[in-house]
Design a protein around this motif. Structure first.
Motif, short mmCIF file in Angstrom:
data_model
loop_
_atom_site.label_atom_id
_atom_site.label_comp_id
_atom_site.label_asym_id
_atom_site.label_seq_id
_atom_site.Cartn_x
_atom_site.Cartn_y
_atom_site.Cartn_z
N GLN A 51 -16.96 35.11 34.76
CA GLN A 51 -17.08 36.21 33.78
C GLN A 51 -17.54 35.67 32.43
OE1 GLN A 51 -13.11 37.76 34.05
NE2 GLN A 51 -13.51 38.90 35.94
N GLN A 52 -17.00 34.51 32.04
CA GLN A 52 -17.40 33.88 30.78
C GLN A 52 -18.88 33.49 30.80
OE1 GLN A 52 -17.96 30.26 30.32
NE2 GLN A 52 -18.54 30.75 28.20
N GLN A 53 -19.40 33.21 32.04
CA GLN A 53 -20.81 32.85 32.22
C GLN A 53 -21.70 34.09 32.38
OE1 GLN A 53 -22.25 29.47 32.49
NE2 GLN A 53 -20.35 29.21 31.34
N LYS A 54 -21.12 35.26 32.08
CA LYS A 54 -21.84 36.55 32.10
C LYS A 54 -22.25 37.00 33.50
CE LYS A 54 -21.57 36.27 27.65
NZ LYS A 54 -20.44 36.95 26.97
N SER A 55 -21.58 36.48 34.51
CA SER A 55 -21.86 36.97 35.87
C SER A 55 -21.16 38.31 36.06
CB SER A 55 -21.32 35.97 36.91
OG SER A 55 -22.00 34.75 36.83
N ASP A 56 -21.74 39.14 36.93
CA ASP A 56 -21.13 40.43 37.25
C ASP A 56 -20.01 40.18 38.26
OD1 ASP A 56 -20.52 43.08 37.66
OD2 ASP A 56 -22.22 43.45 39.01
N CYS A 57 -18.87 39.76 37.73
CA CYS A 57 -17.80 39.25 38.58
C CYS A 57 -16.50 40.03 38.35
CB CYS A 57 -17.58 37.76 38.29
SG CYS A 57 -16.21 37.03 39.17
N LEU A 58 -15.78 40.30 39.44
CA LEU A 58 -14.50 41.01 39.37
C LEU A 58 -13.46 40.23 40.18
CD1 LEU A 58 -12.85 43.65 38.67
CD2 LEU A 58 -13.62 44.50 40.91
N TRP A 59 -12.26 40.10 39.62
CA TRP A 59 -11.16 39.48 40.39
C TRP A 59 -10.50 40.55 41.25
CZ3 TRP A 59 -5.72 40.03 40.57
CH2 TRP A 59 -5.06 39.04 41.33
N MET A 60 -10.28 40.24 42.54
CA MET A 60 -9.69 41.18 43.49
C MET A 60 -8.36 40.61 43.99
SD MET A 60 -11.26 42.14 47.26
CE MET A 60 -11.16 40.44 47.85
N GLN A 101 -15.62 51.19 46.10
CA GLN A 101 -15.31 51.63 44.74
C GLN A 101 -15.74 50.62 43.68
OE1 GLN A 101 -11.11 52.56 44.66
NE2 GLN A 101 -11.27 53.84 46.49
N HIS A 102 -15.80 49.34 44.06
CA HIS A 102 -16.14 48.29 43.10
C HIS A 102 -17.42 47.61 43.57
CE1 HIS A 102 -11.75 48.86 42.86
NE2 HIS A 102 -11.91 48.64 41.56
N GLN A 103 -18.50 47.91 42.89
CA GLN A 103 -19.83 47.48 43.33
C GLN A 103 -20.31 46.22 42.61
OE1 GLN A 103 -21.88 48.75 45.80
NE2 GLN A 103 -20.02 49.88 46.40
N ASN A 104 -19.40 45.44 42.07
CA ASN A 104 -19.80 44.20 41.38
C ASN A 104 -20.54 43.28 42.34
OD1 ASN A 104 -17.10 45.30 40.34
ND2 ASN A 104 -17.87 44.10 38.61
N GLN A 105 -21.45 42.48 41.78
CA GLN A 105 -22.24 41.56 42.60
C GLN A 105 -21.38 40.43 43.17
OE1 GLN A 105 -25.15 42.39 43.41
NE2 GLN A 105 -26.07 40.57 44.36
N ILE A 106 -20.39 40.01 42.37
CA ILE A 106 -19.49 38.94 42.81
C ILE A 106 -18.05 39.44 42.72
CG2 ILE A 106 -18.68 36.57 42.40
CD1 ILE A 106 -21.34 36.08 40.89
N ILE A 107 -17.34 39.35 43.81
CA ILE A 107 -15.92 39.69 43.80
C ILE A 107 -15.15 38.47 44.30
CG2 ILE A 107 -14.13 41.12 44.87
CD1 ILE A 107 -16.08 43.43 44.81
N ILE A 108 -14.19 38.04 43.51
CA ILE A 108 -13.42 36.83 43.85
C ILE A 108 -11.96 37.22 44.08
CG2 ILE A 108 -12.54 34.62 42.99
CD1 ILE A 108 -15.11 34.14 41.63
N GLY A 109 -11.39 36.67 45.16
CA GLY A 109 -10.00 36.95 45.45
C GLY A 109 -9.29 35.75 46.06
N PRO A 110 -7.98 35.78 46.06
CA PRO A 110 -7.20 34.68 46.66
C PRO A 110 -7.16 34.78 48.19
CG PRO A 110 -5.72 36.36 45.80
CD PRO A 110 -7.11 36.79 45.43
N GLY A 111 -7.22 33.66 48.84
CA GLY A 111 -7.03 33.63 50.29
C GLY A 111 -5.57 33.41 50.63
N PHE A 112 -5.25 33.42 51.94
CA PHE A 112 -3.94 32.98 52.41
C PHE A 112 -2.83 34.02 52.27
CE2 PHE A 112 -0.13 30.22 51.19
CZ PHE A 112 0.22 29.88 52.50
N ILE A 113 -2.95 34.93 51.29
CA ILE A 113 -1.81 35.80 50.99
C ILE A 113 -2.11 37.26 51.33
CG2 ILE A 113 -0.80 34.30 49.25
CD1 ILE A 113 -2.21 35.83 47.11
N ALA A 114 -1.04 37.96 51.68
CA ALA A 114 -1.12 39.37 52.05
C ALA A 114 0.19 40.03 51.61
CB ALA A 114 -1.33 39.49 53.56
N SER A 115 0.46 41.25 52.13
CA SER A 115 1.72 41.92 51.80
C SER A 115 2.14 42.83 52.94
CB SER A 115 1.58 42.72 50.50
OG SER A 115 0.57 43.70 50.63
N ASP A 116 3.46 43.09 53.01
CA ASP A 116 3.97 43.96 54.08
C ASP A 116 4.09 45.40 53.57
OD1 ASP A 116 6.22 44.01 52.48
OD2 ASP A 116 7.49 42.89 53.88
N ASP A 117 4.71 46.25 54.36
CA ASP A 117 4.82 47.68 54.00
C ASP A 117 5.59 47.90 52.71
OD1 ASP A 117 3.38 48.30 56.22
OD2 ASP A 117 5.12 48.74 57.49
#
Length: 816
Positions: A137-146, A178-194
């Motif tokens: 984001q600081q490098q002006k990329s169209d990036c969103l954290w997910m 809903q989120h049409q950003n060119q780059i979407i970054i998210g964490p791996g490994f983790i999820a959630s239950d009900d």
């Protein structure tokens, strides 16, 4: 859309993350991308270790937390401009404070539940993905954290949760719509239950996260970025000749990853395989390298179609559990009961094998699960054990699984035989075998200490058939030893190019020093090896060879030492071939001689000693061929000492006998102590060896030895021996003149006939085959059932360092 996943080593530090940034920018310039990242290298382990320390009331958890915090704060400072660091530094501080609160709670309670463990483990991916997103984001990329943990829904099986795919796919599709950003970054490994409690997908779960997202959106491609250039034909840590696999099927990749190929997490393949999405494994540090394509649609060359095996995988720290008993035969439900009790303990069964008699079932599990498995099985079958219908489960640890994997093994005969043969020939004992009905995988369980050797043997057999690597361990570096080593260095190029054999001198020893080099002792290193060698002994040399456990090993004994043959049996039992110039073993007690021969046969290795008789002449080999073809040796007449033949051919009474013997020793024709030759002991050993190889159970004591040396010459040192030879010069001249006056010459001969052998100095007439024998030549005359009228004669140089070394060299090649 493409999905990119970056592992822990790819995001280990700021320098690596800058490489990741370049890859993301390049890929996002062509397609919309979703990027999944792991925790920084080593952080997940630190987080869990800190929690475990806290539960044990070990204050070192605070130090681990401090290390985690400093690592992430430093990363922010290196990636984000000072003017924009404040909020991100606070973000890191806040999350580290949250971790500390959790640690303190664990410390007070003295308890660490799986649910809390998942919560703590999740912080690694949250922090790394947030920092990398901020950098882009600081490098002006169209990036969103997910926050991918909110999208991937699972059950509440903490530390290894099961995904609800229908709900998860809907969540991911909706989010990305809903989120049409060119780059979407998210964490791996983790999820959630009900209940929105954090869960994790198991170690390697970041791959799984990326695969789940790829399947949900029918991605064009899933890219797994790691620190190697794709999947390899074997673990490169075990075999330096491992090759990258350009293309591989989903099923092959799954088999390889299941049995230890750590490049990809096994469950990751299933989601993309179902949706027929290409998976590419790439190297973050060599982004231009092709990597490995995992796909249904492979562009395989004709050569690759002929390749039976695509890869060799191995998995260590394995235990075998065996349940057996007569009460299992014909009783339905035994297997179900066994696997259910293991399932209740959440123990993964890696491999299963059951005898057709139904008397036993053997399973392979991870060693860490042994105690829980043993208790669960014995408890579940306690009634059967008490009634003696089933025995308590038996356990064997310290094992590894090695697996051959390849689609082309289907319906191809001989693959298993080839596998088992090359393992057996290298002394690798197989504990159990498993092959699925798909025929894509043949797995064997072996000792952990043999794993490296097994992988190299199999890799050489299935991927490097053009060159066979031989490891030589040479004991004895005197005249003959030096000549042999020179010949090896000179001839090795020819052997590689014309016979596909590469000889590697992996160890050298003399009576004082020894040196080892698994990759081979170079010609330059050989020139000063004694200076860098360590203290040697035959036993120490053999133990080191056995502990190194290298494939295709050959032990070469070029000594006259009685101590060296004492290690032969232990080497043969490890399927290490032996080539011996030393005559002591083959002429020792007959029972010991048979033990060595049988041990070699029983352990699929060779025991060659052609140079025991006739140096480089094919004497023993000829006897072996005669016997194998059904012939029988009835008599042997021979001159078997090149030394004695040289001496008596050169002694004419003009020079002293002592001078001629000294010349023979100087030219390398005698043993270090010439009395071994002149006493006839050496010749007696040789005729004994020939008689034994011809099938006669003769002992050394049964050989008649008619000596010609005065008894006084046999006493004292070698120097004293030469003095006495001079004193007895008249004795030797008389022997010479007595033969000469009859028109005969002196020859020291050996004879075997009617089951009896004798050696001694004889007067030989001109009409004898033994008469025209010059220099250091030997001659052996065989009479057999087939060669009864016209005997079989072998004649040629029977002494000398050069020819003896060439005979040893031939034995080495023969043993391969």
């Amino acid at each position: 859309m493409k999905i990119l996943k970056f592992g822990g080593t790819s995001v280990a530090n700021s320098q690596n993350i800058l490489l990741v940034e370049n890859i993301i920018k390049k890929e996002s310039s062509k397609d919309r991308v979703v990027v999944i990242v792991s925790a920084l290298h080593g952080v997940t382990d630190l987080l869990i270790q800190g929690a475990e320390n806290a539960s044990e009331k070990n204050d070192s958890y605070l130090q681990k937390l401090k290390s985690i915090e400093e690592k992430h704060l430093q990363l922010v400072k290196e990636l984000i401009p000072i003017s924009e660091q404040s909020s991100l530094l606070s973000f890191v501080k806040k999350h580290c404070n949250d971790i500390e609160d959790l640690y303190n709670g664990i410390y007070v309670l003295g308890e660490l539940t799986d649910r809390i463990k998942d919560k703590i483990a999740s912080y690694g991916e949250f922090l790394s993905s947030s920092i990398i997103a901020a950098r882009l984001q600081q490098q002006k990329s169209d990036c969103l954290w997910m926050n991918s943990s909110e999208l991937i829904k699972t059950n509440s099986n903490f530390t290894n949760a099961k995904v609800n795919f229908d709900l998860t796919e809907n969540n991911i599709k909706n989010y990305l719509d809903q989120h049409q950003n060119q780059i979407i970054i998210g964490p791996g490994f983790i999820a959630s239950d009900d209940q929105n409690h954090i869960t994790t997908l198991g170690r390697g779960g970041s791959d799984y996260t990326a695969a789940i997202i790829a399947a949900a959106v029918n991605a064009e491609e899933l890219q797994i970025w790691t620190d190697v250039s794709g999947m390899m034909t074997a673990d490169p840590r075990l075999t330096s000749n491992a090759k990258p696999i350009a293309e591989i099927s989903y099923h092959e990749a799954m088999e390889l990853s299941h049995f230890g190929a750590k490049v990809i997490y096994p469950p990751s393949i299933q989601p993309v395989m179902i949706k027929n999405i290409d998976l590419t494994i790439k190297n973050t540090f060599e982004p231009e390298a092709l990597g490995t394509l995992v796909s249904h649609n492979l562009n395989i060359s004709e050569k690759e179609k002929q390749q039976l095996v695509v890869g060799i995988s191995n998995m260590g720290n394995i235990a075998l559990l065996t349940l057996e008993g007569s009460g299992m035969i014909g009783i339905p439900g035994i297997s179900a009961k066994l696997f259910q009790c293991l399932s209740n303990e959440r123990i993964n069964v890696i491999l299963i094998t059951q005898g057709s008699s139904e008397h036993s079932i053997t399973i392979a599990i991870h060693e860490k699960d042994v105690l829980a498995a043993e208790n669960a099985i014995n408890f579940s079958f306690s009634d059967d054990i008490e009634l003696k219908r089933v025995a308590p489960v038996t356990i064997e640890t310290g094992l590894s699984i090695v697996a051959l994997v390849g689609e082309n093994m289907k319906s191809r005969s001989g693959v298993s035989a080839k596998m088992f043969s090359c393992l057996g020939n290298n002394g690798i004992n197989i504990r159990t075998i498993a092959q699925g009905s798909s025929e894509r995988n043949i797995s064997v369980v072996i000792s952990e200490k043999d794993a490296k050797k097994a992988v190299n043997v199999l890799h050489e057999e299935f991927f490097e058939s053009e060159i066979k690597q031989i490891h030589l361990y040479i004991c004895g570096t005197g005249n003959v030893g030096n000549k042999l080593i020179e010949q090896i260095y000179e001839q090795n190029k020819y052997l590689r190019e014309n016979h596909l054999i590469n000889l590697r001198i992996a160890g050298l020893s003399n009576s004082r020093k020894m040196i080892f080099a698994d990759t081979g002792i170079s010609k330059n290193e050989y020139s000063n090896w004694i200076e860098i060698g360590k203290e040697a002994s035959p036993k120490g040399f053999a133990e080191e060879i056995i502990s190194r456990n290298l494939r295709n090993s050959v032990f070469v004994d070029i000594t006259a030492s009685a101590a060296v043959p004492e290690v032969y049996e232990s080497l043969l039992k490890r399927s290490i071939d032996i080539v011996a110039c030393n005559k002591i073993a083959a002429s020792s007690d007959f029972e010991q001689y048979k033990i060595l021969k049988n041990t070699a046969r029983n352990h699929n290795c060779s025991f060659h000693f052609e140079t025991n008789v006739g140096a480089g002449l094919p004497v023993i080999g000829t006897i072996n061929d005669l016997i194998k073809s059904g012939d029988k040796v009835t008599s042997i007449e021979a001159v078997l000492s090149g030394t004695l033949n040289f001496v008596f051919n050169n002694y004419d009474g003009n020079r002293t006998f002592s001078e001629v013997v000294a010349q023979a020793q100087k030219e390398g024709y005698t043993e270090p102590d010439p009395r071994l030759d002149l006493s006839g002991t050496d010749v007696a050993r040789k005729i004994l060896i020939l008689a034994r190889e011809a099938g006669y159970p003769l002992q050394f004591e049964e050989i008649e030895n008619i000596g010609f040396l005065p008894e006084a010459c046999m006493q004292g040192s070698v120097e004293h021996f030469y003095e006495k030879l001079t004193d007895y010069e008249d004795h030797f001249k008389t022997l010479f003149l007595n033969a000469k006056k009859d028109g005969k010459i002196l020859k020291y001969t050996a004879e075997f006939k009617d089951g009896k052998a004798k050696v001694g100095l004889q007067h030989v007439a001109p009409g004898s085959d033994l008469f025209h024998l010059y220099g250091k030549d030997n001659i052996v005359i065989f009479k057999t059932l087939r060669y009864s009228e016209q005997p079989l004669v072998i004649k040629g140089a029977g002494a000398g360092a050069e020819v003896t070394a060439s005979g040893i060299f031939a034995d080495i090649i023969r043993s391969i």
